[in-house]
Design a protein around this motif. Structure first.
Motif, mmCIF file in Angstrom:
data_model
loop_
_atom_site.group_PDB
_atom_site.id
_atom_site.type_symbol
_atom_site.label_atom_id
_atom_site.label_comp_id
_atom_site.label_asym_id
_atom_site.label_seq_id
_atom_site.Cartn_x
_atom_site.Cartn_y
_atom_site.Cartn_z
ATOM 1 N N ASN A 22 0.819 -1.217 0.000
ATOM 2 C CA ASN A 22 0.000 0.000 0.000
ATOM 3 C C ASN A 22 0.854 1.270 0.000
ATOM 4 O OD1 ASN A 22 1.002 -0.322 2.542
ATOM 5 N ND2 ASN A 22 -0.938 -0.002 3.630
ATOM 6 N N GLY A 23 2.176 1.129 -0.079
ATOM 7 C CA GLY A 23 3.068 2.283 -0.158
ATOM 8 C C GLY A 23 3.371 2.922 1.179
ATOM 9 N N LYS A 51 3.428 5.293 7.965
ATOM 10 C CA LYS A 51 3.665 6.578 7.318
ATOM 11 C C LYS A 51 3.645 6.393 5.813
ATOM 12 C CE LYS A 51 6.769 10.570 7.679
ATOM 13 N NZ LYS A 51 7.990 11.099 8.322
ATOM 14 N N GLN A 52 2.775 7.129 5.125
ATOM 15 C CA GLN A 52 2.647 7.007 3.667
ATOM 16 C C GLN A 52 3.848 7.636 2.976
ATOM 17 O OE1 GLN A 52 -0.210 5.483 2.266
ATOM 18 N NE2 GLN A 52 1.021 5.415 0.402
ATOM 19 N N ALA A 53 4.424 6.899 2.023
ATOM 20 C CA ALA A 53 5.559 7.424 1.258
ATOM 21 C C ALA A 53 5.262 7.369 -0.228
ATOM 22 C CB ALA A 53 6.832 6.646 1.587
ATOM 23 N N LEU A 54 4.973 6.191 -0.765
ATOM 24 C CA LEU A 54 4.707 6.019 -2.185
ATOM 25 C C LEU A 54 3.201 5.996 -2.411
ATOM 26 C CD1 LEU A 54 5.844 5.430 -5.040
ATOM 27 C CD2 LEU A 54 5.704 2.988 -4.470
ATOM 28 N N ALA A 64 10.146 12.904 -0.019
ATOM 29 C CA ALA A 64 9.674 12.177 1.156
ATOM 30 C C ALA A 64 8.363 11.453 0.884
ATOM 31 C CB ALA A 64 9.493 13.130 2.337
ATOM 32 N N ARG A 65 7.566 11.983 -0.045
ATOM 33 C CA ARG A 65 6.280 11.353 -0.360
ATOM 34 C C ARG A 65 5.830 11.799 -1.737
ATOM 35 N NH1 ARG A 65 0.551 11.505 3.079
ATOM 36 N NH2 ARG A 65 -0.693 10.486 1.452
ATOM 37 N N GLY A 66 5.200 10.908 -2.434
ATOM 38 C CA GLY A 66 4.649 11.260 -3.732
ATOM 39 C C GLY A 66 4.450 10.026 -4.594
ATOM 40 N N LYS A 67 4.018 10.278 -5.827
ATOM 41 C CA LYS A 67 3.842 9.193 -6.804
ATOM 42 C C LYS A 67 5.162 8.851 -7.467
ATOM 43 C CE LYS A 67 1.378 8.133 -11.100
ATOM 44 N NZ LYS A 67 0.452 8.655 -12.139
#
Length: 765
Positions: A587-588, A657-660, A699-702
């Motif tokens: 889930n990234g 923590k969401q990253a991808l 740090a985070r994104g597509k």
């Protein structure tokens, strides 16, 4: 339809009413009884009914501060039989607490025998202990015989008890109070009586004084067991302004040198209402469970004073770090809640500010002063009436003697001849013969003149509000002189020991000098994980179905291990108990696990989903020990990815923590970055190599497109050094390195070329 119940009254007559109303009325009566007659203190004298009855009964037994002690069983029986028809153990517990100098800042009872201790031991049975009133309690009841307060019948009407005590001592703030009623509670900390009286004197002088000015005199509580208050001054002012808040209280400690570089920590004061024995047990548990490896041992060397010795594991340990860890995990630091809920005028429960309770005490003192003054005037008037009669008798002594000798009923004759009142005539007739001397007449005239002067002063006092407040201020100064700290000790901190005060002045002020000091609120600094966990090598094992465990020591990674039926190995690597483990899901999101919290290696472990909130539809992509200096390559099956610093992926909660960001795809790759090029292979077995610097760091994104696909998606990606070539294992298990990679080099987001011969069938590098 409401259920109807039959309710008999006091005479046995039965009335019918709905059950809900009957229960409601009775519960309301119980609630009011608990609030007004049991749990909440009166704002005027700071006492609950049981404490007030104990002191009044002891006064009736003549247990004065300078008198003899009496068995507590006798006192409890007197209280229970005459005033407080409740259990004897409840009464004795209340009596014992009033004598405990570690619970009450200014004990109201002087106890002799075992009244318990700060370790939490209970007092001895009431048949073994003795008690008498303390000087503070005597000040609380000063004026009871002078109509200072109202009395009411006791529970059976056979005796009378005071509704409130005159309270020359500001007991509510000085000793505090705590109690739980129905739907409300109270919790008031003790204070220094010298500071309380200073604030009261200022409030007399400046009736409209604000909370900021009053807190200059009362900077905070003063607990019997000392300690250091680390609450910010602004928070303390807010608590006193609203009547609700909390105070952080820390133990007092110091580093004690032992020579040759060795040292130990000595705790000399512990927070209020903390049982020393349980505190030491808690710290010993931390040592035994190895949750605080930098602490080697704890000893209780307390005698009269508290002395808890903490031995560090090594001389290199930072004492401040050790104490911060203890403050976080034990009652060496506590929070004392403030809820200034008291009875105003003995009837109305109200959460009051500091100014409100001071005002209630001062108004009560004024009412006591007025009532005592009027009572004294009445006694003076009665005495003056008798003195006037005596003087008339002396002036006409021969005639008075003649009437008494000759008349059968001398009283009416005396009243008629000398215009005497009934009281005067009766006093003359009861006068002893030895009083018939010349000197007595002179003494009577002097007494009359003195009483007339005193009466004039009382009339002036009752007619002037300014004089009344001046008299109250004088009384408060006398109380401060007797019970409060001398002016030269005002504002001392906990660092200034009482021993120094005794040595410099030759006087002992163990109850008057401030015991609780103040310090700046420490910042919430993160205690290093290494300080909390013993550093040991482990081998982390995670199965294909997500069952995780930690084997002791660094075992060979190819060691054969047992798994549940249908399960097998997935991740195995070496780590240490102080490490943080990072799990990356499809889930990234990155999830963080503490290596020290992993289950042992004797069983099959536990499902990792019980430790983190990994959704059931998400799978584990990667699991590794955290290294804040590394960077990671993350990519999704859609072919998008980027480089993320490993320092930015640590999660503080179970939810991760969401990253991808993945929408219609899944996270597929998470590998450490090393080298200068990126190799990508798709499900179509096409390989593309491009420079690493074409990938952004975020740090985070597509992310950005790594490789373009017509159908299918990304299978694997990794970074490597182009000059050293690209390696993989062929179907036979041999490592093959390809250095001629020019045909696969291209721009990012290209399609790439078919993988060379011998490339793994699973499309993984």
């Amino acid at each position: 339809m409401a259920e109807i119940t039959d309710t008999p009254d006091m005479d046995g007559n039965i009335s019918r009413e709905p059950l809900s109303r009957a229960i409601g009325d009775r519960y309301l009566q119980y609630a009011l009884s608990t609030i007004m007659h049991r749990a909440l203190p009166d704002a005027r004298d700071g006492l609950k009914p049981v404490h007030r009855r104990i002191l009044f009964a002891m006064r009736g037994l003549r247990l004065d501060p300078n008198g003899a002690f009496r068995k507590c069983a006798k006192i409890v029986g007197e209280v229970m039989g005459n005033y407080h028809p409740h259990g004897d153990q409840a009464i004795y517990d209340a009596l014992a607490r009033l004598a405990q100098d570690f619970n009450v800042r200014y004990p109201l009872v002087d106890g002799q025998g075992n009244f318990g201790n700060v370790d939490g031991d209970n007092p001895a049975a009431q048949r073994y202990t003795e008690a008498r009133l303390a000087a503070v309690a005597a000040a609380m009841m000063e004026g009871l015989a002078e109509n200072a307060v109202d009395f009411r019948p006791n529970y059976d009407g056979s005796e009378e008890e005071p509704e409130v005590l005159p309270a020359a001592f500001p007991n509510l703030l000085a000793n505090g109070s705590s109690g739980i009623a129905v739907g409300m509670a109270t919790n008031i900390p003790p204070h220094n009586v010298g500071e309380v009286i200073d604030a009261a004197l200022y409030l007399i002088k400046t009736p409209n004084a604000g909370i900021d000015k009053l807190t200059e005199f009362i900077p905070g509580p003063d607990f019997p067991t000392g300690g250091t208050i680390v609450e910010p001054p602004a928070a303390i002012r807010e608590a006193y302004a609203t009547g609700r808040g909390a105070f952080r209280l820390r133990s007092v400690w110091q580093r004690e040198e032992l020579g040759r570089g060795q040292w130990q920590i000595v705790v000399t004061e512990i927070p209020y209402q903390v049982q020393k024995s349980k505190l030491i047990e808690r710290i010993a548990e931390l040592i035994n469970s190895k949750k605080l490896p930098i602490l080697a041992d704890i000893r209780d060397e307390s005698a009269e004073d508290i002395r808890i010795v903490l031995e560090p594991k090594a001389r290199t340990v930072d004492p401040a770090t050790l104490m911060e860890a203890l403050f976080r995990q034990t009652d060496l630091e506590t929070r004392f809640s403030l809820n200034m809920n008291v009875l105003i005028d003995g009837r109305t429960p109200q959460v009051c500010s500091l100014r409100d309770v001071l005002r209630a005490f001062l108004d009560h003192r004024r009412d006591v002063l007025v009532r005592r003054s009027r009572h004294r005037m009445e006694k003076i008037d009665r005495r003056l009436e008798v003195l006037e009669g005596y003087i008339v008798a002396f002036l006409n002594l021969d005639r008075v003697i003649e009437i008494i000798r000759t008349e059968d009923e001398p009283k009416p004759v005396l009243m008629a001849e000398f215009e005497l009142t009934d009281v005067q005539a009766e006093a003359i007739l009861n006068m002893r013969l030895r009083s018939l001397r010349k000197l007595e007449e002179m003494e009577l005239r002097k007494e009359r003149d003195d009483l007339i002067a005193e009466r004039a002063e009382l009339e002036d006092l009752l007619g002037s509000e300014e004089l009344q407040w001046s008299r109250i201020a004088d009384q408060l100064r006398e109380t401060r002189k007797e019970f409060g700290a001398p002016a030269k000790y005002k504002g001392i901190t906990a660092a200034e020991s009482l021993a120094d005060l005794k040595r410099t002045d030759g006087a002992d002020y163990p109850t008057t000098a401030r015991r609780s000091g103040f310090a700046d609120a420490p910042e919430a600094a993160e205690v290093p994980l290494e300080a909390m966990i013993e550093r040991e090598p482990i081998t982390v094992v995670c199965s294909q179905m997500g069952w995780i465990r930690a084997m002791k020591g660094h075992i060979a990674l190819d060691t054969e291990m047992k798994f549940k039926d249908g399960d097998g190995p997935r991740f195995i690597f070496h780590a240490e108990t102080t490490d943080k483990l990072v799990l990356f899901g499809t889930n990234g999101r990155f999830y963080t696990l503490a290596a020290s919290n992993l289950p042992g290696g004797r069983g099959m472990g536990e499902p990792v989903r019980l430790m983190i909130d990994l959704p059931n539809e998400a799978e584990i992509v990667a699991l590794f020990a955290h290294d804040a200096t590394r960077k990671l390559l993350v990519a999704s099956t859609a072919g998008d990815g980027f480089v993320v610093p490993e320092a930015d992926i640590v999660a503080q909660t179970r939810s991760g923590k969401q990253a991808l960001n993945v929408r219609d795809a899944k996270a597929a790759v998470c590998r450490p970055v090393g080298g200068d090029h990126v190799a990508v292979v798709g499900e179509n077995r096409k390989v593309l190599i491009f420079p690493l610097d074409e990938l952004p760091e975020m740090a985070r994104g597509k992310g950005v497109r790594l490789q373009k696909y017509k159908d299918g998606g990304l299978s694997d990606a990794m970074t490597f050094t182009l000059a050293e070539g690209l390696s993989w294992k062929d179907p036979a298990g041999r490592t093959r390195t390809e250095t001629e990679l020019g045909d696969y080099l291209g721009k990012r987001a290209g399609s790439g070329r078919m993988a060379p011969r011998g490339f793994p069938r699973n499309n993984k590098f």
